[in-house]
Design an enzyme around this catalytic site. Sequence first.
Site, PDB file in Angstrom:
ATOM      1  N   LYS A  51      -0.817   3.575   5.366  1.00 33.61           N
ATOM      2  CA  LYS A  51       0.319   4.456   5.128  1.00 33.61           C
ATOM      3  C   LYS A  51       1.195   4.650   6.359  1.00 33.61           C
ATOM      4  O   LYS A  51       2.425   4.698   6.261  1.00 33.61           O
ATOM      5  CB  LYS A  51      -0.170   5.799   4.587  1.00 33.61           C
ATOM      6  CG  LYS A  51      -0.682   5.724   3.165  1.00 33.61           C
ATOM      7  CD  LYS A  51      -0.984   7.086   2.600  1.00 33.61           C
ATOM      8  CE  LYS A  51      -1.316   6.971   1.108  1.00 33.61           C
ATOM      9  NZ  LYS A  51      -0.163   6.471   0.313  1.00 33.61           N
TER      10      LYS A  51
ATOM     11  N   ASN B 193       2.966   1.280   7.081  1.00 33.64           N
ATOM     12  CA  ASN B 193       3.954   1.071   6.024  1.00 33.64           C
ATOM     13  C   ASN B 193       5.209   1.906   6.269  1.00 33.64           C
ATOM     14  O   ASN B 193       6.335   1.417   6.158  1.00 33.64           O
ATOM     15  CB  ASN B 193       3.368   1.440   4.665  1.00 33.64           C
ATOM     16  CG  ASN B 193       2.388   0.411   4.144  1.00 33.64           C
ATOM     17  OD1 ASN B 193       2.244  -0.676   4.706  1.00 33.64           O
ATOM     18  ND2 ASN B 193       1.700   0.754   3.073  1.00 33.64           N
TER      19      ASN B 193
ATOM     20  N   ASN C 249       2.461  13.959  -4.663  1.00 31.05           N
ATOM     21  CA  ASN C 249       2.549  13.605  -6.070  1.00 31.05           C
ATOM     22  C   ASN C 249       1.745  14.623  -6.877  1.00 31.05           C
ATOM     23  O   ASN C 249       1.228  15.606  -6.318  1.00 31.05           O
ATOM     24  CB  ASN C 249       2.078  12.166  -6.318  1.00 31.05           C
ATOM     25  CG  ASN C 249       0.619  11.941  -5.908  1.00 31.05           C
ATOM     26  OD1 ASN C 249      -0.180  12.875  -5.823  1.00 31.05           O
ATOM     27  ND2 ASN C 249       0.270  10.681  -5.653  1.00 31.05           N
TER      28      ASN C 249
ATOM     29  N   ALA D 108       8.167   7.583 -12.528  1.00 28.45           N
ATOM     30  CA  ALA D 108       9.322   7.159 -13.313  1.00 28.45           C
ATOM     31  C   ALA D 108      10.259   8.310 -13.645  1.00 28.45           C
ATOM     32  O   ALA D 108      11.412   8.084 -14.055  1.00 28.45           O
ATOM     33  CB  ALA D 108       8.859   6.481 -14.601  1.00 28.45           C
ATOM     34  N   GLU D 109       9.801   9.546 -13.465  1.00 25.73           N
ATOM     35  CA  GLU D 109      10.646  10.707 -13.760  1.00 25.73           C
ATOM     36  C   GLU D 109      11.401  11.208 -12.538  1.00 25.73           C
ATOM     37  O   GLU D 109      12.054  12.258 -12.594  1.00 25.73           O
ATOM     38  CB  GLU D 109       9.783  11.835 -14.349  1.00 25.73           C
ATOM     39  CG  GLU D 109       9.149  11.483 -15.682  1.00 25.73           C
ATOM     40  CD  GLU D 109       8.315  12.634 -16.236  1.00 25.73           C
ATOM     41  OE1 GLU D 109       8.528  13.783 -15.803  1.00 25.73           O
ATOM     42  OE2 GLU D 109       7.457  12.372 -17.086  1.00 25.73           O
TER      43      GLU D 109
ATOM     44  N   THR E 207       2.418  -0.680  -4.958  1.00 29.31           N
ATOM     45  CA  THR E 207       1.807  -0.510  -3.646  1.00 29.31           C
ATOM     46  C   THR E 207       2.889  -0.309  -2.589  1.00 29.31           C
ATOM     47  O   THR E 207       3.797  -1.128  -2.454  1.00 29.31           O
ATOM     48  CB  THR E 207       0.966  -1.737  -3.268  1.00 29.31           C
ATOM     49  OG1 THR E 207       0.022  -2.004  -4.305  1.00 29.31           O
ATOM     50  CG2 THR E 207       0.236  -1.509  -1.960  1.00 29.31           C
TER      51      THR E 207
ATOM     52  N   GLY F  19       5.395   4.730  -2.478  1.00 20.58           N
ATOM     53  CA  GLY F  19       5.365   6.107  -1.988  1.00 20.58           C
ATOM     54  C   GLY F  19       5.594   6.184  -0.481  1.00 20.58           C
ATOM     55  O   GLY F  19       6.256   7.108   0.002  1.00 20.58           O
ATOM     56  N   ASP F  20       5.061   5.219   0.250  1.00 21.25           N
ATOM     57  CA  ASP F  20       5.277   5.191   1.701  1.00 21.25           C
ATOM     58  C   ASP F  20       6.743   4.919   2.023  1.00 21.25           C
ATOM     59  O   ASP F  20       7.311   5.516   2.944  1.00 21.25           O
ATOM     60  CB  ASP F  20       4.399   4.121   2.347  1.00 21.25           C
ATOM     61  CG  ASP F  20       2.916   4.372   2.116  1.00 21.25           C
ATOM     62  OD1 ASP F  20       2.527   5.548   2.053  1.00 21.25           O
ATOM     63  OD2 ASP F  20       2.161   3.389   2.011  1.00 21.25           O
TER      64      ASP F  20
END
Length: 300
Positions: free
Chosen positions: A42, A45, A184, A222-223, A247, A250-251
Site C-alpha cells: 500500500k 503503491n 471502505n 461502484a457507488e 488491485t 484504493g491506493d
Amino acid sequence: MYDYDLLVVGSANADLVIGVERRPGAGETVLGSDLAVHPGGKGANQAVAAARLGARTALLARVGDDAYGRLLLDSQRSAGVDTVGVLVGGAPTGVALITIDPSGDNSIVVSPGANGRLSPEDVSAAGCLFQGSRVVSAQLEIPLETVVEVVRNLAPESRFVLNPSPPRPLPQEVLAACDPLIVNEHEAKVILGPAAVGDSPEDWARILLAKGPRSVVVTLGAEGALVASAQGVSRVPSVKVNPVDTTGAGDAFTAALAFRLGAGESLAEAAAYAARVGAVTATREGAQASFPTAAEVAAL
C-alpha cells in the site's frame, strides 16, 4: 517551500498474483493462471500513484536485501519517487499473495516481512522528510506504533491522511490527526466497533467524525464515495468503467486525494478527482503498472 507534495510512510511488498475462475473454499484446491510478480504494497503503491500524477513524492519504507526489494526500489525510481527514505535489510521483503476472479475482485494475504520492522526509531530518524512534506500519508501494513510516531513527527502545517488498512481500532492520538481518515465499508465498521449503528454510509461517517478525525472519506466502490467534515456530508459520484483488476485502485484513490488536498482543493473536489484515478486503475491489470498519468485521467 516544501520539498515534497507527498511523503508516504508505509509498506512495500512484492505482489504474487494468480487469476482464478473462483476463489477456493476451505480445504479446496483450484487451478489458476501463471504466476505474475508485480511491485506492490500500500505504501509503495501510493507513492508511485502520486508520482505518476505529477506529485513530488518521497517514500519512507523498509525492504529486504533481496530480489523483491530491488524490484520495488527500481519501480519507485522509474516512477520518479525519491527513495532516500527506503531502508534495506532486517528481514525479507514483504509479500502479498493475491487471487483475482473474472469479475476483477481480489483476495489478498500479506506476509509483512521487512514492513513489520519499520520502527518508530526509523520515523524519528527521518525528521527532515517530515519537515519538507506538505502532506503525509500512511496505512496499517506497518506497525501501529510506527504510525503513532508518524503523527508525532508531522510538521506544524502539514496534513495527515490515513487509510487504516488492514483495519484495527485506532488510538485517539492518531484519529485526531486524520484529515481525512479514508475507509471502505469494512474498515469503517471495524474502527467503529460497537458504535457501528445505522446502515447508511452517512451514519458511519458522522459517527467516525465524532471519534475525532478532522474529516472522513468513505469509499463505496461502484457507488462512488462520501466525504464528511464539520461543513457537512456529501456524496461523490462514481465513474462508470468496466473493471479488469481492482488491485491497487484504493491506493491510487488515496494517493490522488492526498496530492490534490495538498494542492489546495476542497475535500469534495479532491475526492472527485481521486474517483477518476481509481476508475482508470481498475481498468488495467496489476497495481503499480495500472496507475495513470495526469493526462490519462484528464482524458477519461
